[in-house]
Design an enzyme around this catalytic site. Sequence first.
Site, PDB file in Angstrom:
ATOM      1  N   GLY A  92      11.616 -26.288 -37.637  1.00 32.41           N
ATOM      2  CA  GLY A  92      12.226 -25.127 -38.269  1.00 32.41           C
ATOM      3  C   GLY A  92      13.073 -24.342 -37.288  1.00 32.41           C
ATOM      4  O   GLY A  92      13.015 -23.119 -37.244  1.00 32.41           O
ATOM      5  N   HIS A  93      13.847 -25.078 -36.476  1.00 38.88           N
ATOM      6  CA  HIS A  93      14.715 -24.434 -35.502  1.00 38.88           C
ATOM      7  C   HIS A  93      15.788 -25.422 -35.045  1.00 38.88           C
ATOM      8  O   HIS A  93      15.757 -26.594 -35.388  1.00 38.88           O
ATOM      9  CB  HIS A  93      13.916 -23.933 -34.298  1.00 38.88           C
ATOM     10  CG  HIS A  93      13.248 -25.023 -33.521  1.00 38.88           C
ATOM     11  ND1 HIS A  93      11.960 -25.440 -33.790  1.00 38.88           N
ATOM     12  CD2 HIS A  93      13.683 -25.801 -32.505  1.00 38.88           C
ATOM     13  CE1 HIS A  93      11.637 -26.419 -32.956  1.00 38.88           C
ATOM     14  NE2 HIS A  93      12.667 -26.657 -32.165  1.00 38.88           N
ATOM     15  N   ALA A  94      16.717 -24.907 -34.256  1.00 32.46           N
ATOM     16  CA  ALA A  94      17.731 -25.727 -33.590  1.00 32.46           C
ATOM     17  C   ALA A  94      17.770 -25.290 -32.133  1.00 32.46           C
ATOM     18  O   ALA A  94      17.163 -24.279 -31.758  1.00 32.46           O
ATOM     19  CB  ALA A  94      19.104 -25.538 -34.237  1.00 32.46           C
ATOM     20  N   ARG A 141      16.221 -28.839 -37.220  1.00 31.55           N
ATOM     21  CA  ARG A 141      15.229 -29.872 -37.513  1.00 31.55           C
ATOM     22  C   ARG A 141      13.953 -29.264 -38.058  1.00 31.55           C
ATOM     23  O   ARG A 141      13.545 -28.186 -37.645  1.00 31.55           O
ATOM     24  CB  ARG A 141      14.926 -30.730 -36.291  1.00 31.55           C
ATOM     25  CG  ARG A 141      13.967 -30.219 -35.227  1.00 31.55           C
ATOM     26  CD  ARG A 141      14.485 -29.182 -34.238  1.00 31.55           C
ATOM     27  NE  ARG A 141      15.831 -29.320 -33.795  1.00 31.55           N
ATOM     28  CZ  ARG A 141      16.219 -29.974 -32.707  1.00 31.55           C
ATOM     29  NH1 ARG A 141      15.343 -30.464 -31.884  1.00 31.55           N
ATOM     30  NH2 ARG A 141      17.488 -30.049 -32.388  1.00 31.55           N
TER      31      ARG A 141
END
Length: 140
Positions: free
Chosen positions: A55-57, A102
């Site tokens: 839940g981040h990039a 992702r």
Amino acid sequence: MHYTNLSELSLLEIPKISDPDGRGNLSVIEKELLPFEIKRVYYLYDVPSDSNRGGHAHKELQQFLIALSGSFDVVLDNGKERRTITLNRPNKGLLIPSGVWRELENFSAGSVCLSLVSAVFDEADYIREYSDFKSFISAQ
């Protein structure tokens, strides 16, 4: 604007050495396999099947994910499209470049996700809000 073409991302084959006497397999990750020097290694395990991770990039960090055991899905997002890749073989890994959102989901029982990354932990490299991610890639 720069977008990573998600259709170009695919699983990388990790060399596998099979024992001729049937004693199992050995896979080796040499420095030539990845386009970065490994600076950190961590792994996820005991993740409930209904939980999501990621839940981040990342602004700069590159990541290589391997399902050492079991399976899970990696949902990739470049700001325009989404693509899901299932990891379920310990001799195949997914290289995720910087600037890609992702999420990891659908963990099978007993799954273990190994992560090899190009940098030590740096909170400033994380983009944790999707709206901030969209702004980041629009500025590229």
